[in-house]
Scaffold this active site. Structure first.
Site, PDB file in Angstrom:
ATOM      1  N   ARG A  91       0.958  -1.238  -0.125  1.00 26.83           N
ATOM      2  CA  ARG A  91       0.153   0.087  -0.065  1.00 26.83           C
ATOM      3  C   ARG A  91       0.851   1.245   0.072  1.00 26.83           C
ATOM      4  O   ARG A  91       0.605   2.344  -0.617  1.00 26.83           O
ATOM      5  CB  ARG A  91      -0.914  -0.089   1.301  1.00 26.83           C
ATOM      6  CG  ARG A  91      -2.150   1.049   0.975  1.00 26.83           C
ATOM      7  CD  ARG A  91      -2.991   0.808   2.239  1.00 26.83           C
ATOM      8  NE  ARG A  91      -2.224   0.972   3.494  1.00 26.83           N
ATOM      9  CZ  ARG A  91      -3.098   0.565   4.604  1.00 26.83           C
ATOM     10  NH1 ARG A  91      -4.525   0.397   4.613  1.00 26.83           N
ATOM     11  NH2 ARG A  91      -2.556   0.884   6.019  1.00 26.83           N
ATOM     12  N   LYS A 195      -2.862   6.869   1.038  1.00 26.24           N
ATOM     13  CA  LYS A 195      -2.554   7.442   2.285  1.00 26.24           C
ATOM     14  C   LYS A 195      -1.594   8.660   2.018  1.00 26.24           C
ATOM     15  O   LYS A 195      -0.478   8.406   2.303  1.00 26.24           O
ATOM     16  CB  LYS A 195      -1.931   6.325   3.221  1.00 26.24           C
ATOM     17  CG  LYS A 195      -3.101   5.355   3.665  1.00 26.24           C
ATOM     18  CD  LYS A 195      -2.519   4.417   4.826  1.00 26.24           C
ATOM     19  CE  LYS A 195      -2.501   5.200   6.234  1.00 26.24           C
ATOM     20  NZ  LYS A 195      -4.014   5.294   6.690  1.00 26.24           N
ATOM     21  N   GLU A 231     -16.571   6.080   4.165  1.00 22.59           N
ATOM     22  CA  GLU A 231     -15.799   5.592   5.220  1.00 22.59           C
ATOM     23  C   GLU A 231     -15.670   6.592   6.479  1.00 22.59           C
ATOM     24  O   GLU A 231     -16.087   7.854   6.337  1.00 22.59           O
ATOM     25  CB  GLU A 231     -14.193   5.293   4.849  1.00 22.59           C
ATOM     26  CG  GLU A 231     -13.380   6.422   4.357  1.00 22.59           C
ATOM     27  CD  GLU A 231     -11.888   5.970   3.833  1.00 22.59           C
ATOM     28  OE1 GLU A 231     -11.589   4.897   4.318  1.00 22.59           O
ATOM     29  OE2 GLU A 231     -11.019   6.938   3.270  1.00 22.59           O
TER      30      GLU A 231
END
EC number: 2.6.1.42
Length: 358
Positions: A91, A195, A231
């Site tokens: 990720r 992120k 989310e």
């Protein structure tokens, strides 16, 4: 455990009341990338927590920055272990590509994390306290420039700090949630699924204001129609349907949310229970159908939701389930996940990696 490794937890630390504030540890790890060499340097352990960074670095001015969140746990034998660190490495690389940072190879990422944790094992909380060692890999463009040009130097660091569960009492009692309606967290085809700090800085004020009003969490809807659940501000959304023979775990397939390792792990555990798992768009209208709702993430792990409020429509859904009951889906899932993370059960999925002496 081997001789003198890992070190036992430090004496004199109140491991049961750590909070989530930084505590001075032994140090962190740094690597550097230069376009001259086109490769990352080997991890170096540094005791000074401060970084000498030029004020015109794109990481400071243009948000050319990424980060990860991981945890290390002390198992019953005293060894220190990581939970699915390979997934964090992958990720991290995806996030890097989005903001033109050279991806950190998986093997280097894992070695850097192992070094950062291995040099701080005395700060890994004792087994059974509920606390853990939080790990923060981060990277940013560090060479000075005022133009929108590709940077020539980058810094990759791994910091650690011991922490308690992020949301405190809400972790046991259930969180109250406010739907954010005057700000869109992420746009379609934007950066919502990686992120980067730019996804989180704009919601800090919203989270703080919600807390002042008595809410533990904030929830975001899709920016296109404001009808679908994306989310929570800091974690993934999981809903549970209990209208069939077995529970159904429902998670969002939105391309605007971060691919959550915790959510993925919960889905895998649910399948192992022979429950159903659906990854699909989630209409906000469905919140009233769910028997249980959780916020899932590295820092929070799994937080049960007690209520969700959407002020514009007056919708206020309260979940009457007793989350602490051993028969609740929450108890089964959270216990199964924590048992794996803390080394209480065999690692049948190869999710655990032991920290070795650097």
């Amino acid at each position: 455990m081997t001789e003198n490794f890992p070190l036992p937890p430090l004496l004199g630390v109140d491991w049961d009341h750590l909070g989530f504030e930084p505590l001075e540890v032994n140090g962190h790890v740094e690597c550097t990338f230069s376009t001259t060499t086109s490769c990352w340097t080997e991890p170096v352990f540094v005791t000074n927590p401060y970084l000498p960074v030029h004020g015109l670095a794109p990481g400071l001015n243009y948000g050319q920055q990424i980060f990860e969140g991981m945890k290390a746990f002390r198992n019953p034998s005293g060894d220190v272990q990581l939970f699915r660190p390979d997934q964090n490495a992958l990720r991290f690389a995806r996030s890097a590509l989005r903001v033109a940072i050279p991806p950190v190879p998986t093997d280097l990422f894992l070695r850097a994390v192992n070094t950062a944790v291995g040099m701080n094992t005395d700060f890994v909380p004792p087994h059974g306290t509920g606390a853990s060692l939080y790990i923060r890999p981060m990277a940013f463009a560090s060479s000075p420039t005022v133009g929108l040009f590709l940077a020539s130097q980058f810094k990759f660091c791994v910091y650690v700090l011991p922490v308690s569960p992020l949301h405190g009492k809400a972790t046991q009692e259930g969180a109250s949630v406010l739907v954010i309606e005057d700000f869109d967290r992420a746009a379609p085809l934007g950066t919502g699924n990686v992120k980067v700090g730019g996804n989180y800085g704009p919601v800090l004020g919203l989270i703080d204001e919600a807390k002042k009003q008595g809410f533990n969490l904030t929830l975001h809807l899709d920016s296109l129609s404001h009808s679908l659940i994306d989310e929570f501000s800091t974690s993934g959304f999981i809903g549970v349907l209990n209208d069939g023979e077995v529970p159904t775990i429902v998670v969002s397939d939105s391309q605007q949310v971060v691919s959550s390792i915790t959510v993925d792990s919960i889905c895998e555990l649910a399948r192992a229970f022979d429950w159903h798992v659906q990854k699909r768009p989630i209409s906000f209208l469905e919140v009233a159908r769910f028997s249980e709702v959780y916020a899932a993430g590295t820092a929070a792990v799994l937080v049960p939701v007690e209520s969700i409020l959407r002020r514009s429509t007056g919708e206020h859904v309260v979940y009457s389930v007793e989350y602490s009951s051993p028969t609740s889906c929450f108890s089964r899932l959270s216990t199964a996940l924590r048992d794996i993370q803390q080394g209480l059960v065999p690692d049948d999925r190869s999710w655990i990696k032991l920290v070795t002496k650097p």
